[in-house]
Scaffold this active site. Structure first.
Site, short mmCIF file in Angstrom:
data_model
loop_
_atom_site.label_atom_id
_atom_site.label_comp_id
_atom_site.label_asym_id
_atom_site.label_seq_id
_atom_site.Cartn_x
_atom_site.Cartn_y
_atom_site.Cartn_z
N ASP A 144 0.84 -1.19 0.00
CA ASP A 144 0.00 0.00 0.00
C ASP A 144 0.88 1.25 0.00
OD1 ASP A 144 -1.83 2.14 0.81
OD2 ASP A 144 -3.19 0.54 1.44
N ASN A 191 -13.53 -3.92 2.76
CA ASN A 191 -14.67 -3.01 2.89
C ASN A 191 -15.55 -3.06 1.64
OD1 ASN A 191 -13.53 -2.01 5.32
ND2 ASN A 191 -12.22 -0.64 4.15
N HIS A 201 -10.88 -5.44 -3.16
CA HIS A 201 -9.50 -5.62 -2.70
C HIS A 201 -9.51 -5.93 -1.21
CE1 HIS A 201 -10.39 -1.35 -2.03
NE2 HIS A 201 -9.44 -1.34 -1.10
#
Length: 138
Positions: free
Chosen positions: A32, A88, A101
């Site tokens: 990330d 989420n 994802h």
């Protein structure tokens, strides 16, 4: 299917460079760019699915299996004491990029990463009724 205007489709399919950790025919695992902690990885599907509701069971199985391998590798490298796997769906749930994802977030004692919720309460009768109602959809 891939979406031309989806940044995660472009990253997952190698059109945009990333710090790639691992790749399968279905997924790309990257670090990330704005990590909660060092070693925070994202598992991106190469095909576009807006969310888990669109994901087929075969792909879901491969993604969740891959998450176990990524979690073990992240733990081995970072020495983290724990780990969150977060996925989420929808803006109300915190989804900011509408491409399925999964986050693999290493955790250390005293870090300030927040993955929490306020625990609610329910009566056993209403809990059983809700369980029965959900069962009808499975």
């Amino acid at each position: 299917m891939k979406k031309d205007d989806c940044i995660f489709c472009k990253i997952a399919n190698g059109e945009i460079p990333s710090a790639t950790v691992y790749e399968t025919p279905e997924c790309r695992v990257i670090l990330d760019l704005a990590p909660a902690n060092q070693g925070h990885a994202l598992i991106l599907t190469k095909e576009h699915y807006d969310n888990i509701y669109q994901l087929d069971e075969e792909t879901a199985g491969k993604v969740f299996s891959l998450a176990t391998h990524v979690a073990k590798a992240v733990q081995e490298e970072t020495g983290c004491e724990g780990l969150n796997i977060v996925q989420n769906n929808g803006e109300v749930a915190g989804q900011t990029v509408h491409h399925f994802h999964m986050h693999v977030i290493p955790r250390h004692a005293g870090d300030d990463v927040q993955v929490t919720w306020k625990q609610g309460e329910t009566e056993s009768e209403s809990l059983k009724a809700l369980a029965d109602a959900i069962k009808k959809h499975i």
